[in-house]
Design a protein around this motif. Sequence first.
Motif, mmCIF file in Angstrom:
data_model
loop_
_atom_site.group_PDB
_atom_site.id
_atom_site.type_symbol
_atom_site.label_atom_id
_atom_site.label_comp_id
_atom_site.label_asym_id
_atom_site.label_seq_id
_atom_site.Cartn_x
_atom_site.Cartn_y
_atom_site.Cartn_z
ATOM 1 N N THR A 186 -83.288 7.693 13.219
ATOM 2 C CA THR A 186 -82.232 8.273 12.404
ATOM 3 C C THR A 186 -82.642 8.248 10.936
ATOM 4 N N LEU A 187 -82.534 9.379 10.298
ATOM 5 C CA LEU A 187 -82.880 9.538 8.886
ATOM 6 C C LEU A 187 -81.639 9.975 8.123
ATOM 7 N N ARG A 188 -81.440 9.375 6.955
ATOM 8 C CA ARG A 188 -80.258 9.695 6.146
ATOM 9 C C ARG A 188 -80.656 9.784 4.685
ATOM 10 N N ALA A 189 -80.108 10.783 4.013
ATOM 11 C CA ALA A 189 -80.267 10.922 2.567
ATOM 12 C C ALA A 189 -78.881 11.061 1.953
ATOM 13 N N GLU A 190 -78.725 10.493 0.769
ATOM 14 C CA GLU A 190 -77.444 10.601 0.089
ATOM 15 C C GLU A 190 -77.658 10.571 -1.406
ATOM 16 N N GLY A 191 -76.706 11.124 -2.133
ATOM 17 C CA GLY A 191 -76.831 11.163 -3.581
ATOM 18 C C GLY A 191 -75.485 11.180 -4.258
ATOM 19 N N ASP A 192 -75.487 10.781 -5.521
ATOM 20 C CA ASP A 192 -74.265 10.669 -6.308
ATOM 21 C C ASP A 192 -74.625 10.963 -7.754
ATOM 22 N N ALA A 193 -74.127 12.068 -8.302
ATOM 23 C CA ALA A 193 -74.466 12.470 -9.663
ATOM 24 C C ALA A 193 -73.203 12.676 -10.483
ATOM 25 N N ASN A 194 -73.059 11.904 -11.546
ATOM 26 C CA ASN A 194 -71.954 12.072 -12.498
ATOM 27 C C ASN A 194 -72.523 12.765 -13.731
ATOM 28 N N VAL A 195 -72.104 14.001 -13.986
ATOM 29 C CA VAL A 195 -72.688 14.827 -15.046
ATOM 30 C C VAL A 195 -71.603 15.195 -16.044
ATOM 31 N N ALA A 196 -71.748 14.748 -17.290
ATOM 32 C CA ALA A 196 -70.807 15.095 -18.352
ATOM 33 C C ALA A 196 -71.146 16.490 -18.859
ATOM 34 N N LEU A 197 -70.294 17.445 -18.544
ATOM 35 C CA LEU A 197 -70.528 18.822 -18.982
ATOM 36 C C LEU A 197 -70.140 19.007 -20.440
ATOM 37 N N THR A 198 -69.013 18.401 -20.828
ATOM 38 C CA THR A 198 -68.597 18.309 -22.227
ATOM 39 C C THR A 198 -67.978 16.929 -22.396
ATOM 40 N N GLY A 199 -67.475 16.634 -23.574
ATOM 41 C CA GLY A 199 -66.844 15.345 -23.785
ATOM 42 C C GLY A 199 -65.573 15.160 -22.983
ATOM 43 N N THR A 202 -66.122 16.544 -16.809
ATOM 44 C CA THR A 202 -67.211 15.891 -16.083
ATOM 45 C C THR A 202 -67.119 16.254 -14.609
ATOM 46 N N ALA A 203 -68.273 16.489 -13.995
ATOM 47 C CA ALA A 203 -68.352 16.736 -12.557
ATOM 48 C C ALA A 203 -69.133 15.603 -11.907
ATOM 49 N N ARG A 204 -68.633 15.136 -10.794
ATOM 50 C CA ARG A 204 -69.348 14.127 -10.011
ATOM 51 C C ARG A 204 -69.636 14.732 -8.648
ATOM 52 N N LEU A 205 -70.913 14.843 -8.302
ATOM 53 C CA LEU A 205 -71.345 15.484 -7.069
ATOM 54 C C LEU A 205 -71.883 14.426 -6.112
ATOM 55 N N ILE A 206 -71.236 14.285 -4.972
ATOM 56 C CA ILE A 206 -71.618 13.289 -3.974
ATOM 57 C C ILE A 206 -71.904 14.009 -2.664
ATOM 58 N N GLY A 207 -73.024 13.708 -2.052
ATOM 59 C CA GLY A 207 -73.365 14.347 -0.792
ATOM 60 C C GLY A 207 -74.197 13.440 0.093
ATOM 61 N N TYR A 208 -74.191 13.723 1.386
ATOM 62 C CA TYR A 208 -75.011 12.976 2.328
ATOM 63 C C TYR A 208 -75.382 13.899 3.481
ATOM 64 N N ALA A 209 -76.477 13.557 4.137
ATOM 65 C CA ALA A 209 -76.902 14.267 5.344
ATOM 66 C C ALA A 209 -77.609 13.267 6.244
#
Length: 718
Positions: A186-199, A202-209
């Motif tokens: 079993t292989l798994r990848a996941e990520g979590d990115a908090n990106v400040a677009l302006t002051g 902000t967008a937080r992108l969370i994903g897994y597979a």
Amino acid sequence: MIVQISTRGAALFGGLPLALAMSIAPAPAFAEDEAAEQHDEVTVEGVRQPYRGNFTMREIPQAIATIDAGTLQENNILRLTDALDLNASVARQNTLGGLWDSFAVRGFAGDENLPSGYLVNGFNAGRGFSGQRDVAGIERIEVLKGPAAAVLGRGEPGGTINLVTKQAELGRTFGTAGLQYRSFDTLRAEGDANVALTGHLTARLIGYAEKGDSFRDTIHQRRWGFLPSIALGIGDRTRLIYDLEWTRVAVPFDRGIVVLNDNFRIVPRSRFLGEPGDGDTVARALGHQLRLQHDLGNGWTLLLGASRRDTRLTGASSDAETARTRQKLYVDGRTLSRQRRTRRYESGHSVLRAEVSGEFATGALRHRVLLGGDIDYFDSDQYFTRFRGPVVSATTTDRQSYAIDILNPVYGRWPQPNGVVTFDRLDVQRTMGAYVQDQISLTDRLQVRVGGRFDDFLLRVDDRLLKTLGRRKRARFSPQAGVVYELSAPLSLYAAYGEGYRANVGADAKGAIFDPETTRSIEAGVKLTALNGRLSGTLAVYQLDKSNVLATDTLNPGFSVAIGKARSRGVELDVSGQLPGRVDVLLSYAYTHAVARTKVLDPAFSFQILPGDPLINIPDHNLNVQVAKHMTLGTREALLGAGAHYVGERSGQTGTTFTLPSYTVARVFGEVDVTGDVTLFGSVSNLFDRQWYANSYMPLWVQPGAPRTATIGLRARF
């Protein structure tokens, strides 16, 4: 940046690059100490949780246990069901062949023919058919025990599970990416990115597979999810948050193993007794949440929220026949008669809510008030077909019984039989509720809580097979009361009483709509905070009484039957925190005595229930203990931990003496910083490779637990 996602690509594990590309967020570390509580225990980066108000944990007349993201990450827990094992008040229930979350809190589980309900950021969100919940994107899991239904509404009296998700953090950019390999390829990848677009945006992108095999023969699984959050600051007093849930699970439907004459070793735990040719059962979810928090000034806050969640589950399965007269296994001990079933389950769930919280004084008395209301629409559309063989006789062939040899299975031996429609029904539930709560500080040490909730609901059942349309409308007020007394700086005592009222969704096999479920709950306990808030604990005793309890109708799949009243009594102990020497501890123990209180002797059904019969899958004793040591190896931070989980004997079938054996499984886990930004981690669950059984519906549907399972992975952050 523009990201395009194809459903097909994600299903074929295209989500792995996506998860890695999105991944950039530090693994959060959480300390449940009193100092954090004094700021606001119920906030996530400034976002207040609904139904809670501005209280520290020790001021709430209720037992609350928290499982934070750090604990989940250290143990490498991936599913909500596994995470809830860390709290002893929660017991596993029948999971529909591994396709939904099902659990009981303090002995009560709700309708066995529907997934267990839970909250996500305070919204009812767990009743659909979305597959087992992944822990990706979860900040913490709150086990809200006891009589909280008077405010929350529609919850089980034993308690409510609330998932607090990771939110976009305004003005910051950070992230993590992780890749791990687990036993069974079993292989798994996941990520979590908090990106400040302006002051202020902000967008937080969370994903897994995830993709891989299982310890069960021929079982292959694929899972992916995309769970972004967007936060918008509107001035200094207003924050708007949008959350998306988009997930997919594809895995064969699996009823587990068979047990004959109480022999759990007839077949190995790996043996699959269905048909690989049935293919995957696929569960999908698409959910939206929109929440607005506005500071009204002078300690008052306004919360507005809306959510919509659609789910769909489709697939086929070949399951052991449960009727004794149709089962050849009871004749020769090796030939298993099977049914073939197909499912198309869909749900739609919409919620609107509003709440005002704040405080004021009347003379020397301090009042902290919650005032709110919600509207809840839930639709469940279920279509189900079934083939079953004839009553077994001397002339019944294996083909007629769609049989498989449990000792030497040959898959695909018979053509897949066509079933007939046995269930085609739309259940519609409309609920409007309003609640009020006032916690009054009578002295510096003594607080009293009073409140209640009024619910008005409409339940409509459209049985398209029987061509009947049923309708039931009810209303009720559910009161609550509690008291908290600070005995000393580290100790506080509390007691609480609450009533609950919840519609039982659906009707029985004859089309009769069930009466609503009513509950009464009482508990008392002591809360401890020590070591400057680094260690906390709760000891509680309780009694819960429920009327109009439902159980599965064993002769009519998909239907339930009313079994009357039930009671649960118990004692619980939860301790968590950090000891001197950077040693984390977690201890959770529960004694639960949950039994039926009504006599049910109906020859139309294949079971008999007597007062005092234990409720299914509820152990008397449940214990989880864990210790983890933080250390420094040279200049690198490291952690090493171990834990054990004990579950006592449990009833394995309603109204019978069939019992699942007790078990103890151990686990070890650890991690070390390879560089300043990269961590190597690993874990081994079921360290001593014990045979254990997670849950059961009856002796021919028993879910075995996983054998020894190892995981190793890397986590990068910046």
